[in-house]
Design an enzyme around this catalytic site. Sequence first.
Site, PDB file in Angstrom:
ATOM      1  N   ASP A  67       8.795   5.165   7.462  1.00 38.19           N
ATOM      2  CA  ASP A  67       8.300   4.739   8.774  1.00 38.19           C
ATOM      3  C   ASP A  67       7.174   5.689   9.188  1.00 38.19           C
ATOM      4  O   ASP A  67       7.347   6.903   9.174  1.00 38.19           O
ATOM      5  CB  ASP A  67       9.424   4.749   9.810  1.00 38.19           C
ATOM      6  CG  ASP A  67       9.101   3.800  10.946  1.00 38.19           C
ATOM      7  OD1 ASP A  67       8.800   2.622  10.681  1.00 38.19           O
ATOM      8  OD2 ASP A  67       9.116   4.234  12.112  1.00 38.19           O
ATOM      9  N   GLY A  92       0.826  -1.208   0.000  1.00 41.29           N
ATOM     10  CA  GLY A  92       0.000   0.000   0.000  1.00 41.29           C
ATOM     11  C   GLY A  92       0.859   1.256   0.000  1.00 41.29           C
ATOM     12  O   GLY A  92       0.548   2.241  -0.677  1.00 41.29           O
ATOM     13  N   GLY A 124      -4.179  -0.356   6.863  1.00 39.18           N
ATOM     14  CA  GLY A 124      -3.855  -0.042   8.258  1.00 39.18           C
ATOM     15  C   GLY A 124      -4.975   0.708   8.965  1.00 39.18           C
ATOM     16  O   GLY A 124      -6.136   0.300   8.955  1.00 39.18           O
ATOM     17  N   GLU A 182      13.478  -2.751  13.390  1.00 42.25           N
ATOM     18  CA  GLU A 182      12.858  -1.553  13.976  1.00 42.25           C
ATOM     19  C   GLU A 182      13.278  -1.449  15.435  1.00 42.25           C
ATOM     20  O   GLU A 182      12.796  -2.191  16.282  1.00 42.25           O
ATOM     21  CB  GLU A 182      11.332  -1.614  13.853  1.00 42.25           C
ATOM     22  CG  GLU A 182      10.855  -1.403  12.428  1.00 42.25           C
ATOM     23  CD  GLU A 182       9.475  -0.764  12.337  1.00 42.25           C
ATOM     24  OE1 GLU A 182       8.984  -0.205  13.340  1.00 42.25           O
ATOM     25  OE2 GLU A 182       8.894  -0.831  11.250  1.00 42.25           O
TER      26      GLU A 182
HETATM   27  P1  IMP Z   1       5.237   1.015   9.461  1.00 45.31           P
HETATM   28  O1  IMP Z   1       5.659   2.379   9.064  1.00 45.31           O
HETATM   29  O2  IMP Z   1       5.218   0.074   8.288  1.00 45.31           O
HETATM   30  O3  IMP Z   1       6.006   0.497  10.643  1.00 45.31           O
HETATM   31  O4  IMP Z   1       3.713   1.130   9.856  1.00 45.31           O
HETATM   32  C1  IMP Z   1       3.317   1.429  11.155  1.00 45.31           C
HETATM   33  C2  IMP Z   1       1.866   1.168  11.311  1.00 45.31           C
HETATM   34  O5  IMP Z   1       1.137   2.275  10.839  1.00 45.31           O
HETATM   35  C3  IMP Z   1       1.299  -0.064  10.598  1.00 45.31           C
HETATM   36  O6  IMP Z   1       0.328  -0.625  11.454  1.00 45.31           O
HETATM   37  C4  IMP Z   1       0.669   0.519   9.348  1.00 45.31           C
HETATM   38  O7  IMP Z   1      -0.431  -0.255   8.899  1.00 45.31           O
HETATM   39  C5  IMP Z   1       0.224   1.865   9.849  1.00 45.31           C
HETATM   40  N1  IMP Z   1       0.265   2.854   8.791  1.00 45.31           N
HETATM   41  C6  IMP Z   1       1.355   3.373   8.193  1.00 45.31           C
HETATM   42  N2  IMP Z   1       1.000   4.251   7.251  1.00 45.31           N
HETATM   43  C7  IMP Z   1      -0.338   4.279   7.259  1.00 45.31           C
HETATM   44  C8  IMP Z   1      -1.285   4.992   6.471  1.00 45.31           C
HETATM   45  O8  IMP Z   1      -0.971   5.762   5.565  1.00 45.31           O
HETATM   46  N3  IMP Z   1      -2.571   4.764   6.773  1.00 45.31           N
HETATM   47  C9  IMP Z   1      -2.973   3.907   7.763  1.00 45.31           C
HETATM   48  N4  IMP Z   1      -2.140   3.219   8.502  1.00 45.31           N
HETATM   49  C10 IMP Z   1      -0.818   3.399   8.249  1.00 45.31           C
END
Ligand code: IMP
Length: 215
Positions: free
Chosen positions: A60, A10, A173, A31
Site C-alpha cells: 500500500d 507496475g 501513477g 481498503e
Molecule cells: P495503492 O497502493 O495501489 O492504493 O496506490 C495508491 C496510489 O498511489 C495509486 O494512485 C498509485 O498509482 C499511486 N502509487 C503507488 N505507488 C506509486 C509509485 O511508485 N509511483 C507513483 N505512484 C504510485
Amino acid sequence: MLRYVTTNAGKVREAREYLDGVEQLNYDYTEIQAAELGPIAARGAREAYRQAGEPVLVDDAGLFVEGFDGFPGPYSSYVEGTLGVDVVQRLVAGEIDAPRRASFQCVLAYCDGDDFAATPDPVDREDRSAAAAAGAVDDADDDAADDGTLPVKLFRGSVRGRIVEPRGEGGFGYDPIFEHDGSTFAELAADEKNAVSHRGRALAKFAEWFQTRPV
Ligand code: IMP
C-alpha cells in the site's frame, strides 16, 4: 509461494527486482479509511491471506504533499482516479510556493498465518481496533477478514522529493510529477527508481528479513 497482492502490474515489476519467483495475486482487497497506510495494508494482508491460503505481501503506497498536510496520502488512489495526476500537480503549483515538497510512502504487509520473532520492523496485531477507530468496520457485518488475531509484519519505505510539471514516460501513477534528485520517477529506468524509491526501500528491508524466515 509468495504472492504479491495488487491489481497494479507496475508494482509487481518493481518487486521482481528484489524477490525471485514472486507471483502477482490480482486481488482487490478492501481498503478501509484510515489516516495511515499501516492499518490499511495490515487489514488487506489478513483478507488476502484468508483468500489465498498461502504467504501474501500487500503493498500500500501513496503520495504525501507536505503543504497539503499529507494529502492525498491514503486517498492517493481515489484522487488519481477522480482528479487525475495532472490536476494534483496544478493544484500544488497553484497553492504552494516552491519547493513544493512531497514524499512517496510505501508499506509492505506480510502475513503467512504464523507469528513473528521481534525485529525492529513492527508487527500489527491491532486490526480490529484500528479499523473500528477509523469508523470503517461495521461490527454487525464483521467477518473473518476483520479478525485482528492474525499477526502481520510491516515494512516501511519512503522517499522525499517535490511536485513538478509532468516529465517522463516510465513508471506509473504519480511518477511523472514526482522529482527526486533532479529526475522525475517517470524519467528513471526501473532499477534506477528502485534504488531510491519508497517501494525499493521497503522491498530491500523485506527481502533481507524474508531470507531468514523459516518456511
Ligand atoms: P495503492 O497502493 O495501489 O492504493 O496506490 C495508491 C496510489 O498511489 C495509486 O494512485 C498509485 O498509482 C499511486 N502509487 C503507488 N505507488 C506509486 C509509485 O511508485 N509511483 C507513483 N505512484 C504510485
